[in-house]
Motif scaffolding. Structure first.
Motif, PDB file in Angstrom:
ATOM      1  N   MET A  54       0.811  -1.202   0.000  1.00 45.58           N
ATOM      2  CA  MET A  54       0.000   0.000   0.000  1.00 45.58           C
ATOM      3  C   MET A  54       0.854   1.266   0.000  1.00 45.58           C
ATOM      4  N   GLU A  55       2.065   1.186   0.562  1.00 42.96           N
ATOM      5  CA  GLU A  55       2.981   2.322   0.468  1.00 42.96           C
ATOM      6  C   GLU A  55       3.416   2.523  -0.971  1.00 42.96           C
ATOM      7  N   TYR A  56       3.726   1.429  -1.652  1.00 47.88           N
ATOM      8  CA  TYR A  56       4.075   1.535  -3.075  1.00 47.88           C
ATOM      9  C   TYR A  56       2.894   2.087  -3.872  1.00 47.88           C
ATOM     10  N   TYR A  57       1.699   1.672  -3.512  1.00 49.45           N
ATOM     11  CA  TYR A  57       0.510   2.163  -4.215  1.00 49.45           C
ATOM     12  C   TYR A  57       0.392   3.678  -4.083  1.00 49.45           C
ATOM     13  N   ALA A  58       0.576   4.187  -2.872  1.00 52.11           N
ATOM     14  CA  ALA A  58       0.479   5.630  -2.651  1.00 52.11           C
ATOM     15  C   ALA A  58       1.574   6.382  -3.403  1.00 52.11           C
ATOM     16  N   GLN A  59       2.771   5.803  -3.474  1.00 53.01           N
ATOM     17  CA  GLN A  59       3.902   6.472  -4.118  1.00 53.01           C
ATOM     18  C   GLN A  59       3.791   6.475  -5.634  1.00 53.01           C
ATOM     19  N   ASN A  60       3.056   5.525  -6.191  1.00 50.38           N
ATOM     20  CA  ASN A  60       3.048   5.353  -7.643  1.00 50.38           C
ATOM     21  C   ASN A  60       1.746   5.746  -8.313  1.00 50.38           C
ATOM     22  N   GLN A  61       0.852   6.383  -7.590  1.00 46.56           N
ATOM     23  CA  GLN A  61      -0.355   6.867  -8.243  1.00 46.56           C
ATOM     24  C   GLN A  61      -0.008   8.015  -9.181  1.00 46.56           C
ATOM     25  N   THR A  62      -0.582   7.995 -10.374  1.00 44.69           N
ATOM     26  CA  THR A  62      -0.325   9.029 -11.365  1.00 44.69           C
ATOM     27  C   THR A  62      -1.007  10.322 -10.954  1.00 44.69           C
ATOM     28  N   GLU A  63      -0.216  11.306 -10.579  1.00 43.20           N
ATOM     29  CA  GLU A  63      -0.744  12.612 -10.179  1.00 43.20           C
ATOM     30  C   GLU A  63      -1.837  12.486  -9.115  1.00 43.20           C
ATOM     31  N   GLY A  64      -1.703  11.488  -8.282  1.00 42.74           N
ATOM     32  CA  GLY A  64      -2.656  11.320  -7.196  1.00 42.74           C
ATOM     33  C   GLY A  64      -4.022  10.820  -7.603  1.00 42.74           C
ATOM     34  N   ILE A  65      -4.186  10.333  -8.847  1.00 40.47           N
ATOM     35  CA  ILE A  65      -5.485   9.842  -9.306  1.00 40.47           C
ATOM     36  C   ILE A  65      -5.759   8.479  -8.672  1.00 40.47           C
ATOM     37  N   PRO A  66      -6.836   8.324  -7.934  1.00 44.75           N
ATOM     38  CA  PRO A  66      -7.128   7.035  -7.292  1.00 44.75           C
ATOM     39  C   PRO A  66      -7.231   5.908  -8.324  1.00 44.75           C
ATOM     40  N   GLY A  67      -6.476   4.848  -8.106  1.00 51.23           N
ATOM     41  CA  GLY A  67      -6.563   3.676  -8.968  1.00 51.23           C
ATOM     42  C   GLY A  67      -5.752   3.749 -10.240  1.00 51.23           C
ATOM     43  N   LYS A  68      -5.037   4.844 -10.480  1.00 46.75           N
ATOM     44  CA  LYS A  68      -4.221   4.974 -11.701  1.00 46.75           C
ATOM     45  C   LYS A  68      -2.752   4.975 -11.315  1.00 46.75           C
ATOM     46  N   LEU A  69      -2.060   3.891 -11.648  1.00 48.48           N
ATOM     47  CA  LEU A  69      -0.644   3.769 -11.354  1.00 48.48           C
ATOM     48  C   LEU A  69       0.200   4.260 -12.526  1.00 48.48           C
ATOM     49  N   THR A  70       1.412   4.650 -12.245  1.00 51.91           N
ATOM     50  CA  THR A  70       2.316   5.121 -13.278  1.00 51.91           C
ATOM     51  C   THR A  70       2.523   4.050 -14.343  1.00 51.91           C
ATOM     52  N   ASP A  71       2.273   4.413 -15.592  1.00 51.36           N
ATOM     53  CA  ASP A  71       2.520   3.556 -16.758  1.00 51.36           C
ATOM     54  C   ASP A  71       1.652   2.299 -16.802  1.00 51.36           C
ATOM     55  N   THR A  72       0.636   2.219 -15.993  1.00 54.76           N
ATOM     56  CA  THR A  72      -0.273   1.078 -16.069  1.00 54.76           C
ATOM     57  C   THR A  72      -1.603   1.468 -15.437  1.00 54.76           C
ATOM     58  N   TRP A  73      -2.629   0.756 -15.794  1.00 55.83           N
ATOM     59  CA  TRP A  73      -3.951   1.011 -15.225  1.00 55.83           C
ATOM     60  C   TRP A  73      -4.536  -0.240 -14.598  1.00 55.83           C
ATOM     61  N   TYR A  74      -4.370  -1.374 -15.252  1.00 54.16           N
ATOM     62  CA  TYR A  74      -5.064  -2.573 -14.785  1.00 54.16           C
ATOM     63  C   TYR A  74      -4.473  -3.132 -13.496  1.00 54.16           C
ATOM     64  N   VAL A  75      -3.186  -2.865 -13.218  1.00 52.94           N
ATOM     65  CA  VAL A  75      -2.535  -3.472 -12.053  1.00 52.94           C
ATOM     66  C   VAL A  75      -3.249  -3.090 -10.762  1.00 52.94           C
ATOM     67  N   ALA A  76      -3.703  -1.841 -10.661  1.00 54.76           N
ATOM     68  CA  ALA A  76      -4.432  -1.436  -9.455  1.00 54.76           C
ATOM     69  C   ALA A  76      -5.738  -2.222  -9.328  1.00 54.76           C
TER      70      ALA A  76
END
Length: 467
Positions: A54-76
């Protein structure tokens, strides 16, 4: 080109993230002791593994968008699927508010996990994982969001949209990997897209008792067996992909755990619902192949391995996830098809024990936590860190917790919460509609829209230059 190779092209930076090594001189941490016969031990291990994820999740959200990770979408979406199953098996609800909010946030304006912010570059498999997260929420009785559609409604919407994309232009049918004509891979039929829709349809049919879903699941399965994707005559070999341009006469034969896992779970649901020998034979056949190939004898035959990439450290961020989902799908299978439990339990227990020994990593990015790597068969951390490997490890431990707690979430007759959610009359798609195929007119129209879109960009560029 095979799906895995294509996929890596769309994951810019994924491999770099997956292969990031810890700094030399890292402090030595103790591993996570796991007693596979103890629910308390498994719950404790899951908590230790989920926290850095969950720490990695918080660090890798794209511009803070809930559920959108850097360079991927489905992984979340897949992470939420894992967290919901973990919550159901453990009772740990500390992440429920995040899961609930972000899972609904990414449903989009039409509540179909195909929002225009991402739909231009999504594949069917991307959308499918969010659909599987939604049906997992339905089955487990995960709390609904006030004023929003039910989780079942969201799962149905994903199913209906994907079923409408069934492509009869070649191969006698099948679901394409990519959706849009401008995407590489839009004529490819791959196992994770077809297997994912098969599993989603089977689970919807099992959960809602609507036979239309079961019939469509059988349609996907029969097509998969008639295509090169599933080869019962070849020891239940599951190919990664086949090419529509060649009328599905060839196959990409890379072996990945989740291709087997997604079809396996779908067959288990179908058997549990129908008690048909067809589905029992398919379940046991796929399981035997999975257990023989992905649990190498050199590691004692009881630790799962993504054999195509682990030894060479070539797994990209997608491949790092696969076995975590597969172990949970194996747990579903053991629960739904008791005949398989005898062989599945030692595989899952051996994997969990191995995970505990391997999760002794640390990092300045997530201090004071035990990090898990990728090679579960190693006795210590292998240096690979990130959300994906933590999610896989969480899935591996959760699978064992599911077996010990005797989860009933997969049978709605024994799950009052799930039954209550299903009977919510706000769900206005109780019966799926007709499932039209993709016609020539659809394709011509898509090409015209693509051409118009391109001309519009060219015209805008010309105007800007003139200005």
């Amino acid at each position: 080109m095979r799906w895995a190779a294509l996929r890596s092209l769309f994951c810019g930076g994924g491999a770099a993230l997956a292969l990031a090594l810890l700094l030399q001189g890292r402090p030595v941490r103790a591993d996570i002791p796991i007693d596979v016969s103890s629910t308390d031990s498994l719950k404790s291990a899951c908590k230790e593994i989920a926290a850095p994820m969950m720490e990695y999740y918080a660090q890798n959200q794209t511009e803070g968008i809930p559920g959108k990770l850097t360079d991927t979408w489905y992984v979340a979406g897949a992470m939420f699927m894992t967290l919901i199953q973990y919550w159901q098996a453990s009772g740990d609800n500390q992440y429920n508010s995040v899961v609930s909010h972000d899972l609904m946030f990414q449903a989009g304006r039409n509540y179909d996990y195909f929002d225009s912010n991402y739909s231009r570059w999504l594949g069917n498999d991307d959308q499918m994982f969010w659909g599987l997260a939604a049906i997992t929420a339905s089955e487990t009785g995960f709390p609904q969001v006030d004023g929003k559609p039910t989780w079942t409604t969201l799962a149905r919407a994903v199913f209906q949209m994907q079923a409408d994309r069934w492509d009869m232009s070649s191969c006698g049918g099948g679901l394409d990997w990519q959706i849009h004509l401008w995407q590489d891979g839009h004529t490819m039929r791959n196992s994770i897209s077809n297997g994912g829709l098969f599993q989603l349809a089977a689970r919807l049919g099992h959960f809602t008792k609507n036979t239309t879903y079961l019939e469509f699941a059988e349609k996907i399965w029969d097509w998969s067996v008639d295509s090169p994707l599933i080869q019962p005559q070849n020891g239940w070999f599951v190919a990664d992909s086949t090419e529509g341009k060649n009328n599905c006469s060839d196959s990409g034969d890379m072996q990945w755990t989740y291709n087997y896992g997604t079809y396996l779970a779908g067959c288990a649901y179908m058997y549990n619902e129908t008690r048909s020998e067809k589905w029992l034979n398919a379940t046991t056949g796929l399981l035997a192949r999975l257990e023989d190939y992905f649990f190498p004898k050199e590691y004692g035959s009881n630790v799962i391995s993504e054999v195509a990439c682990e030894k060479l450290h070539t797994c990209n961020r997608n491949m790092l996830c696969f076995k975590g989902w597969t172990t949970m799908w194996m747990a579903y299978t053991a629960i739904l098809v008791p005949q398989t439990r005898e062989t599945i339990v030692p595989k899952l227990q051996g994997s969990a024990t191995a995970i505990g020994k391997m999760c002794d990593g640390s990092s300045t990015l997530v201090p004071e936590t035990n990090l898990c790597g990728n090679r579960w068969y190693q006795d210590s951390f292998d240096g690979i860190q990130g959300l994906e490997v933590q999610m896989a490890a969480l899935g591996g431990i959760t699978a064992n917790l599911m077996l010990l707690t005797g989860t009933t979430a997969l049978t709605i007759d024994n799950n009052p919460n799930a039954q209550e959610h299903y009977t919510d009359t706000s769900d206005d798609e109780a019966t799926p509609g007709a499932l039209p195929g993709i016609t020539t007119a659809d394709r011509v129209g898509s090409w015209m829209l693509t051409a118009i879109w391109g001309l519009g960009i060219a015209a805008a560029s010309w105007w800007l230059i003139k200005q």
